[in-house]
Design a protein around this motif. Structure first.
Motif, PDB file in Angstrom:
ATOM      1  N   ASP A   1      22.393  91.149  44.903  1.00 48.12           N
ATOM      2  CA  ASP A   1      22.394  92.621  44.757  1.00 48.12           C
ATOM      3  C   ASP A   1      23.135  93.008  43.476  1.00 48.12           C
ATOM      4  O   ASP A   1      24.154  93.687  43.527  1.00 48.12           O
ATOM      5  CB  ASP A   1      23.031  93.288  45.999  1.00 48.12           C
ATOM      6  CG  ASP A   1      24.469  92.860  46.248  1.00 48.12           C
ATOM      7  OD1 ASP A   1      24.864  91.749  45.817  1.00 48.12           O
ATOM      8  OD2 ASP A   1      25.228  93.635  46.870  1.00 48.12           O
TER       9      ASP A   1
ATOM     10  N   ASP B   1      27.702  89.572  40.776  1.00 51.36           N
ATOM     11  CA  ASP B   1      26.393  88.925  40.920  1.00 51.36           C
ATOM     12  C   ASP B   1      25.857  88.516  39.553  1.00 51.36           C
ATOM     13  O   ASP B   1      25.288  87.425  39.403  1.00 51.36           O
ATOM     14  CB  ASP B   1      25.370  89.889  41.553  1.00 51.36           C
ATOM     15  CG  ASP B   1      25.755  90.361  42.928  1.00 51.36           C
ATOM     16  OD1 ASP B   1      26.702  91.165  43.027  1.00 51.36           O
ATOM     17  OD2 ASP B   1      25.105  89.946  43.906  1.00 51.36           O
TER      18      ASP B   1
ATOM     19  N   ASN C   1      25.205  96.448  46.335  1.00 49.67           N
ATOM     20  CA  ASN C   1      26.008  97.051  45.269  1.00 49.67           C
ATOM     21  C   ASN C   1      25.262  98.213  44.608  1.00 49.67           C
ATOM     22  O   ASN C   1      25.883  99.102  44.017  1.00 49.67           O
ATOM     23  CB  ASN C   1      26.342  96.007  44.201  1.00 49.67           C
ATOM     24  CG  ASN C   1      27.292  94.940  44.711  1.00 49.67           C
ATOM     25  OD1 ASN C   1      28.163  95.237  45.534  1.00 49.67           O
ATOM     26  ND2 ASN C   1      27.130  93.723  44.244  1.00 49.67           N
TER      27      ASN C   1
ATOM     28  N   VAL D   1      24.158  86.129  48.141  1.00 53.79           N
ATOM     29  CA  VAL D   1      25.434  86.740  47.737  1.00 53.79           C
ATOM     30  C   VAL D   1      25.416  88.266  47.879  1.00 53.79           C
ATOM     31  O   VAL D   1      26.161  88.964  47.194  1.00 53.79           O
ATOM     32  CB  VAL D   1      25.800  86.320  46.284  1.00 53.79           C
ATOM     33  CG1 VAL D   1      25.949  84.810  46.172  1.00 53.79           C
ATOM     34  CG2 VAL D   1      24.778  86.827  45.292  1.00 53.79           C
TER      35      VAL D   1
ATOM     36  N   ASN E   1      37.592  93.336  53.053  1.00 55.56           N
ATOM     37  CA  ASN E   1      37.768  94.106  51.811  1.00 55.56           C
ATOM     38  C   ASN E   1      37.177  95.510  51.894  1.00 55.56           C
ATOM     39  O   ASN E   1      37.524  96.373  51.100  1.00 55.56           O
ATOM     40  CB  ASN E   1      37.250  93.341  50.577  1.00 55.56           C
ATOM     41  CG  ASN E   1      35.774  92.983  50.654  1.00 55.56           C
ATOM     42  OD1 ASN E   1      35.122  93.209  51.668  1.00 55.56           O
ATOM     43  ND2 ASN E   1      35.246  92.416  49.586  1.00 55.56           N
TER      44      ASN E   1
ATOM     45  N   GLU F   1      34.203  91.921  55.486  1.00 54.00           N
ATOM     46  CA  GLU F   1      33.824  91.723  54.082  1.00 54.00           C
ATOM     47  C   GLU F   1      32.545  92.534  53.814  1.00 54.00           C
ATOM     48  O   GLU F   1      31.713  92.732  54.713  1.00 54.00           O
ATOM     49  CB  GLU F   1      33.619  90.210  53.850  1.00 54.00           C
ATOM     50  CG  GLU F   1      33.241  89.811  52.439  1.00 54.00           C
ATOM     51  CD  GLU F   1      31.768  89.995  52.157  1.00 54.00           C
ATOM     52  OE1 GLU F   1      31.423  90.286  50.998  1.00 54.00           O
ATOM     53  OE2 GLU F   1      30.958  89.873  53.102  1.00 54.00           O
ATOM     54  N   ALA F   2      32.339  92.969  52.577  1.00 55.43           N
ATOM     55  CA  ALA F   2      31.270  93.927  52.257  1.00 55.43           C
ATOM     56  C   ALA F   2      29.861  93.440  52.633  1.00 55.43           C
ATOM     57  O   ALA F   2      29.079  94.188  53.222  1.00 55.43           O
ATOM     58  CB  ALA F   2      31.311  94.257  50.762  1.00 55.43           C
ATOM     59  N   ASN F   3      29.509  92.205  52.285  1.00 55.17           N
ATOM     60  CA  ASN F   3      28.135  91.758  52.542  1.00 55.17           C
ATOM     61  C   ASN F   3      27.834  91.705  54.042  1.00 55.17           C
ATOM     62  O   ASN F   3      26.707  91.981  54.464  1.00 55.17           O
ATOM     63  CB  ASN F   3      27.879  90.387  51.901  1.00 55.17           C
ATOM     64  CG  ASN F   3      27.861  90.459  50.389  1.00 55.17           C
ATOM     65  OD1 ASN F   3      27.602  91.526  49.823  1.00 55.17           O
ATOM     66  ND2 ASN F   3      28.151  89.346  49.730  1.00 55.17           N
TER      67      ASN F   3
ATOM     68  N   HIS G   1      33.487  86.773  43.124  1.00 52.11           N
ATOM     69  CA  HIS G   1      33.059  86.368  44.473  1.00 52.11           C
ATOM     70  C   HIS G   1      31.806  85.499  44.458  1.00 52.11           C
ATOM     71  O   HIS G   1      31.770  84.413  45.037  1.00 52.11           O
ATOM     72  CB  HIS G   1      32.757  87.608  45.330  1.00 52.11           C
ATOM     73  CG  HIS G   1      33.904  88.523  45.532  1.00 52.11           C
ATOM     74  ND1 HIS G   1      34.905  88.280  46.435  1.00 52.11           N
ATOM     75  CD2 HIS G   1      34.215  89.717  44.957  1.00 52.11           C
ATOM     76  CE1 HIS G   1      35.774  89.279  46.422  1.00 52.11           C
ATOM     77  NE2 HIS G   1      35.388  90.153  45.522  1.00 52.11           N
ATOM     78  N   ASP G   2      30.752  86.047  43.824  1.00 53.69           N
ATOM     79  CA  ASP G   2      29.439  85.422  43.997  1.00 53.69           C
ATOM     80  C   ASP G   2      29.324  84.078  43.266  1.00 53.69           C
ATOM     81  O   ASP G   2      28.611  83.178  43.730  1.00 53.69           O
ATOM     82  CB  ASP G   2      28.342  86.398  43.552  1.00 53.69           C
ATOM     83  CG  ASP G   2      28.291  87.617  44.467  1.00 53.69           C
ATOM     84  OD1 ASP G   2      28.886  87.570  45.560  1.00 53.69           O
ATOM     85  OD2 ASP G   2      27.660  88.621  44.080  1.00 53.69           O
TER      86      ASP G   2
END
Ligand code: RIB
Ligand code: CA
Length: 313
Positions: A10, A15, A39, A124, A159, A165-167, A240-241
């Motif tokens: 995303d 990313d 995102n 991701v 987060n 976590e966001a995903n 992160h990704d």
């Protein structure tokens, strides 16, 4: 050894860094990018994926996927973190290419069936495309080499909520299906991504090494870095990704554990990943009913951050 991968994404500033690694690393064979909202909205995600591949001078299929979560209403994209255009609101050159005619889930199913046992699926973003691919063809659980997911948190906390976590939070219903599907799976979550910091020095090396692509990575990094400075007090950003690819190519930098995952799909814990270590008894057996998976628990964060910069410099 070369790893054939599909990269589900995303983009998104972090990313974009990971896509650059997927495009450039000699040990990765990037078979396609599949896109999802997260995102940014999914059309912007597709645009950015096409753009990044073009800037790298690569022709890679880009297949567009999920525009919204499976069940819950979609949250607005986090423009204060990634910019409204997903790449730090910097001016972007035009895109010439077009997306693949297939949907992302169909692309995933076709690619896994074409090369059974060979392809690693790296995801991701919110994992709706993986859930839809499982629905299209449940037999892909036995065809994929491994599924590597940046998402979740074992002991680190969340987060976007205190625990999520966001995903995972963006599509907990999809995550619940994907994390318990019974395919070989490794979760690369906040426990390790929060230990990695991509610094300004790292990014200067990346910018110098990546030509037009480097300009976009560096410009978007500056915006993302402001968020980390303001909200988390870090000078740099968590890549992160890219950590999902670091785990795939440099697993010796990580410590992992095996156990059972489940995902809370509603209530205050919505999006929380719940980990029951293998062999550990709890008051009831229900947390240990899901298939065994691997989760990342620790990392040499400095070595991973240096690996990212070295790869792209
Ligand atoms: O929580 C980190 C994840 O959320 C990353 O995939 C980042 O790109 C954002 O989508
Ligand atoms: Ca992402």
């Amino acid at each position: 050894m070369s790893h054939p991968i599909i990269f589900d994404t995303d983009p998104g500033v972090d990313d974009a860094q990971a896509i650059a690694i997927a495009l450039r690393h000699p040990e990765l064979e990037l078979l396609g990018l599949t896109t999802t909202y997260g995102n940014v909205d999914v059309e912007t995600a597709t645009h950015n994926a096409l753009l990044l591949a073009e800037l790298a001078g690569r022709e890679v299929p880009v297949a567009q996927g999920a525009a919204a979560p499976l069940v819950k209403a979609r949250h607005p994209p986090p423009a204060h973190i990634h910019g409204a255009n997903g790449l730090g609101d910097i001016a972007l050159p035009p895109v010439e290419g077009k997306a693949d005619s297939r949907s992302a889930p169909q692309f995933i199913v076709d690619t896994l069936n074409a090369r059974p046992g060979e392809v690693t699926l790296v995801a991701v973003g919110p994992v709706g495309n993986l859930a839809a691919a499982l629905q299209l063809d449940p037999a892909i659980t036995g065809k994929v080499k491994r599924v590597v997911i940046m998402g979740g948190s074992i002991r680190e906390g969340g987060n976007v909520t205190p625990v999520a976590e966001a995903n995972m939070f963006n599509d907990p219903d999809a995550a619940a299906r994907v994390l318990t599907a019974g395919w070989p799976l490794t979760l690369v979550g906040l426990d390790v991504t929060h230990r990695c910091v991509l610094t300004g020095e790292h990014m200067a090396r990346i910018e110098a090494g990546q030509g037009a692509l480097g300009k976009v990575l560096a410009g978007s990094y500056d915006f993302y870095r402001d968020f980390y400075r303001e909200f988390l007090g870090i000078d740099g950003c968590c890549p992160h990704d890219s950590c999902a690819l670091a785990w795939l190519l440099r697993p010796e930098l990580f410590t992992t554990g095996r156990g059972h995952l489940s995902v809370a799909t509603s209530g205050d814990a919505e999006g929380q990943t719940i980990f029951a270590p293998e062999g550990r008894g709890f008051i009831e057996a229900r947390w240990s009913h899901t298939p065994l998976v691997e989760v990342c628990l620790g990392v040499d964060g400095e070595a991973v951050s240096d690996w990212i910069a070295d790869t792209l410099a």
